[in-house]
Design a protein around this motif. Structure first.
Motif, short mmCIF file in Angstrom:
data_model
loop_
_atom_site.label_atom_id
_atom_site.label_comp_id
_atom_site.label_asym_id
_atom_site.label_seq_id
_atom_site.Cartn_x
_atom_site.Cartn_y
_atom_site.Cartn_z
N PHE A 173 11.12 21.42 64.79
CA PHE A 173 11.71 22.72 64.50
C PHE A 173 11.20 23.76 65.50
O PHE A 173 9.99 23.89 65.70
N GLU A 174 12.11 24.49 66.13
CA GLU A 174 11.72 25.60 67.00
C GLU A 174 11.46 26.84 66.14
O GLU A 174 12.25 27.16 65.25
N ASN A 175 10.37 27.55 66.44
CA ASN A 175 10.05 28.77 65.70
C ASN A 175 10.91 29.92 66.20
O ASN A 175 10.96 30.19 67.40
N PRO A 176 11.59 30.62 65.31
CA PRO A 176 12.55 31.65 65.73
C PRO A 176 11.87 32.94 66.18
O PRO A 176 10.83 33.32 65.67
N CYS A 177 12.49 33.61 67.17
CA CYS A 177 11.94 34.87 67.64
C CYS A 177 12.98 35.79 68.28
O CYS A 177 12.64 36.88 68.75
N LEU A 178 14.25 35.37 68.29
CA LEU A 178 15.27 36.14 69.00
C LEU A 178 16.51 36.38 68.14
O LEU A 178 16.97 35.46 67.43
N THR A 179 17.05 37.57 68.21
CA THR A 179 18.31 37.88 67.56
C THR A 179 19.46 37.56 68.51
O THR A 179 19.27 37.44 69.73
N LEU A 180 20.67 37.49 67.97
CA LEU A 180 21.83 37.25 68.83
C LEU A 180 22.09 38.46 69.74
O LEU A 180 22.56 38.29 70.87
N GLU A 181 21.76 39.65 69.26
CA GLU A 181 21.90 40.84 70.10
C GLU A 181 20.95 40.77 71.30
O GLU A 181 21.33 41.13 72.43
N GLU A 182 19.72 40.29 71.06
CA GLU A 182 18.76 40.14 72.15
C GLU A 182 19.20 39.06 73.14
O GLU A 182 18.96 39.18 74.35
N ARG A 183 19.85 38.04 72.63
CA ARG A 183 20.39 37.01 73.52
C ARG A 183 21.45 37.61 74.44
O ARG A 183 21.48 37.35 75.64
N ASN A 184 22.33 38.42 73.88
CA ASN A 184 23.37 39.05 74.69
C ASN A 184 22.77 40.00 75.73
O ASN A 184 23.25 40.05 76.87
N GLU A 185 21.74 40.71 75.34
CA GLU A 185 21.09 41.62 76.28
C GLU A 185 20.41 40.86 77.40
O GLU A 185 20.39 41.31 78.56
N GLY A 186 19.83 39.70 77.08
CA GLY A 186 19.11 38.92 78.07
C GLY A 186 19.96 38.54 79.26
O GLY A 186 19.48 38.52 80.41
N VAL A 187 21.22 38.25 79.02
CA VAL A 187 22.13 37.90 80.12
C VAL A 187 22.20 39.04 81.12
O VAL A 187 22.10 38.84 82.35
N LYS A 188 22.35 40.26 80.62
CA LYS A 188 22.47 41.42 81.50
C LYS A 188 21.17 41.70 82.25
O LYS A 188 21.19 42.06 83.43
N THR A 356 16.58 31.17 68.36
CA THR A 356 17.19 32.30 67.65
C THR A 356 16.95 32.17 66.15
O THR A 356 16.81 31.06 65.62
N PHE A 357 16.95 33.30 65.48
CA PHE A 357 16.84 33.30 64.02
C PHE A 357 18.05 32.61 63.40
O PHE A 357 17.93 31.91 62.39
#
Length: 372
Positions: A173-188, A356-357
């Motif tokens: 199991f991967e421990n969660p630490c990122l929201t989907l909004e943060e994932r979208n921001e990461g691309v930019k 991701t969470f």
């Protein structure tokens, strides 16, 4: 469904009288709350001042159930853990009567007796989350005891990494630490990064030798560090002042921030090209690696526990945890092109998708909550 989570997570009262707790765990529960009617979090309540990394619960269906603090490295502190066992078990037993299922987070001092208690004296369904190094060769006695009990469980266990002869009831199991909004921001963020010298580095974690702080400083000291713009050290520890003095004497452009709230840590990820974590500590998989990769921080890490299962030559650098090993990586970095760094950062961003969470909550529902 009502869930009881039992942990050693440190909680405090902030200046407004709110209960706040260690940020990564509280964030995890805040995102898990929508999937349960009630979450009872049985954990430690400290009387000291809350560090900036603490966060409040955001949902009224999360109920904090306090335990007196226990734990430590001395023989006396370990005896106190056992001395408080009857009270802790009583609180846990009372809470379990209200819940439909439980999660016990280990390894921890209270896990020494709570794993046997739940195994032999509770019929409540539930699972164990082992957050440490599942494959640690020379683990402390308490950790070895807990791990041996978990290997023989009928209940499910979630662990970091994938290992030879892994029992069927142990789930990677991967421990969660990122929201989907943060994932979208990461691309930019990655698109805008140039990866050209001088570079900004960051370290996030406990400031001590085991986590690699001394090795980082020693590694830089072996080189002419004109390729360095800034080194951000985020976290605290007993040796912080010593590390500061060494950096000043060497002329290293280091900033020691102490503890920072999550949003401030993420600001530093956005500004940094590399994340440093040449650790020899007992790691599971540090969330800071996934967080950093999400924002284009190329990891320079040691192969401890499951770290090498996620970081490789395609998305980062796996380094020998020594000053010479780290200096060797720095020399490689000086010669590399920005195009290679951009490719590594893009691969690292893809790796971070598992943390991701949303991914974690979906796996809890599919793989864990179906438990009889």
């Amino acid at each position: 469904m009502k869930l009881a989570i039992i942990s050693h997570t440190e909680h405090y009262k902030d200046a407004q009288g709110r209960i706040v707790g260690w940020g990564p765990t509280v964030s995890e529960l805040n995102h898990l709350a929508e999937h349960f009617d009630t979450i009872y979090h049985v954990a430690m309540l400290h009387t000291s001042e809350a560090p900036p990394s603490s966060l409040p619960y955001l949902h009224s269906n999360i109920i904090f159930v306090p335990l007196p603090p226990s734990g430590g490295t001395t023989a006396l502190s370990k005896l106190k853990i056992l001395g408080q066992a009857p009270k802790t078990i009583a609180v846990v037993e009372k809470t379990l009567k209200k819940a439909d299922a439980f999660q016990l987070r280990v390894p921890t001092g209270i896990g020494v007796y709570l794993i046997p208690y739940l195994t032999y004296f509770s019929k409540k369904r539930g699972w164990y989350k082992y957050a440490g190094n599942w494959n640690q060769a020379n683990a402390p006695l308490g950790y070895r005891w807990q791990r041996s009990l978990l290997k023989k469980q009928s209940r499910k266990v979630t662990i970091n990494g994938t290992w030879p002869e892994q029992p069927k009831h142990c789930f990677t199991f991967e421990n969660p630490c990122l929201t989907l909004e943060e994932r979208n921001e990461g691309v930019k963020v990655i698109q805008q990064k140039t990866y050209e010298a001088p570079f900004t580095f960051c370290f996030v974690g406990r400031l001590d030798d085991a986590k690699g702080v001394q090795r980082i400083i020693d590694g830089f000291s072996l080189l002419d560090f004109k390729f360095v713009k800034t080194i951000h050290f985020i976290g605290n520890g007993d040796k912080m002042e010593t590390y500061k003095e060494q950096c000043t004497a060497l002329g290293l452009p280091a900033i020691f921030h102490g503890f920072l709230p999550r949003d401030k840590v993420f600001e530093i990820y956005r500004a940094s090209s590399f994340l440093l974590l040449p650790s020899t500590a007992s790691e599971g998989f540090p969330k800071v690696i996934a967080e950093g990769m999400n924002f284009g921080c190329i990891p320079i890490v040691s192969n401890v526990s499951s770290i090498g299962q996620y970081v490789n030559a395609n998305n980062g650098y796996v380094v020998s945890p020594s000053a010479e090993g780290i200096a060797g990586i720095f020399q490689e970095i000086e010669k590399e092109t920005s195009q290679v760094f951009k490719k590594k950062a893009t691969q690292g961003y893809a790796t971070a998708s598992k943390f991701t969470f949303a991914h974690y909550n979906r796996r809890i529902e599919q793989d864990i909550l179906s438990l009889k």
